[in-house]
Structure formats: structure tokens, C-alpha cells
Scaffold this active site. Structure first.
Site, PDB file in Angstrom:
ATOM      1  N   CYS A   3      -8.402 -14.238  11.270  1.00 47.24           N
ATOM      2  CA  CYS A   3      -7.140 -13.508  11.445  1.00 47.24           C
ATOM      3  C   CYS A   3      -7.315 -12.090  10.924  1.00 47.24           C
ATOM      4  CB  CYS A   3      -6.012 -14.228  10.706  1.00 47.24           C
ATOM      5  SG  CYS A   3      -4.488 -13.271  10.627  1.00 47.24           S
ATOM      6  N   CYS A   6      -5.076 -11.253   7.879  1.00 51.64           N
ATOM      7  CA  CYS A   6      -5.573 -11.869   6.638  1.00 51.64           C
ATOM      8  C   CYS A   6      -6.753 -11.064   6.092  1.00 51.64           C
ATOM      9  CB  CYS A   6      -5.979 -13.319   6.880  1.00 51.64           C
ATOM     10  SG  CYS A   6      -4.581 -14.471   6.990  1.00 51.64           S
ATOM     11  N   ASP A  29       0.619   1.177  11.151  1.00 48.82           N
ATOM     12  CA  ASP A  29       0.073   0.636  12.401  1.00 48.82           C
ATOM     13  C   ASP A  29      -1.030   1.569  12.902  1.00 48.82           C
ATOM     14  OD1 ASP A  29       1.311  -1.502  14.726  1.00 48.82           O
ATOM     15  OD2 ASP A  29      -0.127   0.022  15.398  1.00 48.82           O
ATOM     16  N   HIS A  45      -0.537 -16.692   5.386  1.00 48.55           N
ATOM     17  CA  HIS A  45      -0.684 -16.698   6.847  1.00 48.55           C
ATOM     18  C   HIS A  45       0.408 -17.562   7.471  1.00 48.55           C
ATOM     19  CE1 HIS A  45      -2.639 -16.309  10.753  1.00 48.55           C
ATOM     20  NE2 HIS A  45      -2.175 -17.532  10.949  1.00 48.55           N
ATOM     21  N   ASN A  86       7.678  -9.468  17.199  1.00 40.86           N
ATOM     22  CA  ASN A  86       7.376 -10.108  18.477  1.00 40.86           C
ATOM     23  C   ASN A  86       6.897 -11.533  18.238  1.00 40.86           C
ATOM     24  OD1 ASN A  86       7.914  -7.804  20.114  1.00 40.86           O
ATOM     25  ND2 ASN A  86       5.947  -6.942  19.499  1.00 40.86           N
ATOM     26  N   GLY A  92       4.912 -10.103  24.062  1.00 38.19           N
ATOM     27  CA  GLY A  92       3.738  -9.256  23.935  1.00 38.19           C
ATOM     28  C   GLY A  92       3.058  -9.346  22.584  1.00 38.19           C
ATOM     29  N   THR A  94       0.480  -9.752  19.962  1.00 33.83           N
ATOM     30  CA  THR A  94      -0.981  -9.707  20.098  1.00 33.83           C
ATOM     31  C   THR A  94      -1.703 -10.185  18.849  1.00 33.83           C
ATOM     32  OG1 THR A  94      -1.020  -7.387  19.401  1.00 33.83           O
ATOM     33  CG2 THR A  94      -0.935  -7.819  21.780  1.00 33.83           C
ATOM     34  N   HIS A  97      -0.317 -13.302  13.214  1.00 35.94           N
ATOM     35  CA  HIS A  97       0.031 -13.358  11.789  1.00 35.94           C
ATOM     36  C   HIS A  97       1.373 -12.642  11.726  1.00 35.94           C
ATOM     37  CE1 HIS A  97      -1.210 -12.987   7.322  1.00 35.94           C
ATOM     38  NE2 HIS A  97      -0.002 -12.420   7.421  1.00 35.94           N
ATOM     39  N   HIS A  99       4.454 -10.483  11.555  1.00 36.72           N
ATOM     40  CA  HIS A  99       4.572  -9.092  11.121  1.00 36.72           C
ATOM     41  C   HIS A  99       5.856  -8.503  11.640  1.00 36.72           C
ATOM     42  CE1 HIS A  99       2.270  -9.224  14.893  1.00 36.72           C
ATOM     43  NE2 HIS A  99       2.860  -8.078  15.215  1.00 36.72           N
TER      44      HIS A  99
HETATM   45  P1  AMP Z   1       2.262  -7.156  18.138  1.00 37.55           P
HETATM   46  O1  AMP Z   1       1.933  -6.631  19.501  1.00 37.55           O
HETATM   47  O2  AMP Z   1       3.720  -7.243  17.864  1.00 37.55           O
HETATM   48  O3  AMP Z   1       1.518  -8.449  17.842  1.00 37.55           O
HETATM   49  O4  AMP Z   1       1.760  -6.055  17.131  1.00 37.55           O
HETATM   50  C1  AMP Z   1       0.459  -5.987  16.630  1.00 37.55           C
HETATM   51  C2  AMP Z   1       0.299  -4.608  16.071  1.00 37.55           C
HETATM   52  O5  AMP Z   1      -0.840  -4.592  15.227  1.00 37.55           O
HETATM   53  C3  AMP Z   1       0.085  -3.515  17.130  1.00 37.55           C
HETATM   54  O6  AMP Z   1       1.119  -2.541  17.033  1.00 37.55           O
HETATM   55  C4  AMP Z   1      -1.294  -2.951  16.773  1.00 37.55           C
HETATM   56  O7  AMP Z   1      -1.369  -1.553  16.965  1.00 37.55           O
HETATM   57  C5  AMP Z   1      -1.415  -3.330  15.305  1.00 37.55           C
HETATM   58  N1  AMP Z   1      -2.779  -3.458  14.820  1.00 37.55           N
HETATM   59  C6  AMP Z   1      -3.789  -4.187  15.354  1.00 37.55           C
HETATM   60  N2  AMP Z   1      -4.894  -4.073  14.610  1.00 37.55           N
HETATM   61  C7  AMP Z   1      -4.592  -3.255  13.572  1.00 37.55           C
HETATM   62  C8  AMP Z   1      -5.311  -2.753  12.453  1.00 37.55           C
HETATM   63  N3  AMP Z   1      -6.589  -3.057  12.232  1.00 37.55           N
HETATM   64  N4  AMP Z   1      -4.672  -1.918  11.592  1.00 37.55           N
HETATM   65  C9  AMP Z   1      -3.386  -1.596  11.796  1.00 37.55           C
HETATM   66  N5  AMP Z   1      -2.634  -2.049  12.818  1.00 37.55           N
HETATM   67  C10 AMP Z   1      -3.228  -2.864  13.700  1.00 37.55           C
HETATM   68 ZN    ZN Z   2      -3.413 -14.233   8.940  1.00 34.54          ZN
END
Ligand code: AMP
Ligand code: ZN
Length: 113
Positions: A3, A6, A29, A45, A86, A92, A94, A97, A99
Site C-alpha cells: 500500500c 502505508c 497531494d 490501514h 472517493n 475513481g 485509485t 487506503h 483518504h
Molecule cells: P483517489 O483518486 O481519491 O484515490 O486519490 C488518490 C490521490 O493520491 C490522488 O489525488 C493522487 O494524486 C494522490 N497520490 C498518489 N500517489 C501519491 C504520492 N506518492 N504522494 C502524494 N499523493 C499521491
Molecule cells: Zn495502507
């Protein structure tokens, strides 16, 4: 478990930390959608809102306390902001974990989230 968030909490992947306590970690972000775009996450987690239960939900109120504090510190408490979490394919999501996106610093379009 593989993850990315994590690993960020453990310091194995770098992040721009804006807040940390025993329950919560918050960082910028990597692909900001607004002038202020902070991710606030539980250290435990939890995959998504679907996995929130009476046993782990205390962190959710802490996350909102942190959101209010950060919004004030980052100067968007009065101008306004949006908090988004989300959940699942249609949203969407992605990173699986839990957030909360804290977005602000500009007039937010609805499509932004
Ligand atoms: P979601 O699409 O709601 O799952 O949001 C995931 C968010 O994580 C996206 O806005 C990505 O830009 C952000 N993200 C992914 N990897 C990283 C990272 N290494 N550092 C900071 N943000 C990240
Ligand atoms: Zn995690």
C-alpha cells in the site's frame, strides 16, 4: 501489504508532510487539483469508507478535527474548501487506503471532485 500510503506513513516513500499525530498523517497531494490539496489519512490501514466500523471510526472525527486546523493554518477556513473521500470504482478511487482530500484556495468547480 503493498500500500503506497502505508509506505508514506512509514517514511519508505517521501511525502510533503503537513501534519502528524498518533492517529493521523497529512501530506500534500503529488498531483494537486487546487492551490491547497492535502490528503488526510488514518495511520491504520483502512481500505475505504466501506471498511469504517464502530471499532475504527474514532479516527474519522480526528481527521475532521485535523481538517479544520489545517484549513485555518492554510488560510482557507473563511474562503471555503471541500473535503472528498472517493470510494470504489465509480468514484475513481485509485489508492485503496482511506483518504480525505482537503481542497481549497480557489473557486472549486463541482467537476473537480
Ligand atoms: P483517489 O483518486 O481519491 O484515490 O486519490 C488518490 C490521490 O493520491 C490522488 O489525488 C493522487 O494524486 C494522490 N497520490 C498518489 N500517489 C501519491 C504520492 N506518492 N504522494 C502524494 N499523493 C499521491
Ligand atoms: Zn495502507
Amino acid at each position: 501489504m503493498d500500500c503506497i500510503f502505508c509506505k508514506i506513513i512509514k517514511g519508505e516513500i517521501p511525502s510533503k508532510k503537513v501534519y502528524e499525530d498518533e492517529l493521523v498523517y497529512a501530506f500534500n497531494d503529488i498531483n494537486p487539483m487546487a492551490p491547497v490539496h492535502v490528503l488526510i489519512i488514518p495511520k491504520q490501514h483502512i481500505s475505504s469508507v466501506n471498511e469504517v466500523t464502530p471499532e475504527n471510526s474514532a479516527v474519522i472525527s480526528r481527521i475532521y478535527e485535523v481538517a479544520a486546523k489545517l484549513a485555518s493554518e492554510l488560510g482557507i477556513a473563511e474562503s471555503g474548501y471541500r473535503i472528498v473521500s472517493n470510494t470504489g470504482a465509480d468514484s475513481g478511487q485509485t489508492v485503496f487506503h482511506l483518504h480525505f482530500h482537503l481542497l481549497g484556495g480557489t473557486k472549486l468547480r463541482f467537476e473537480m471532485c
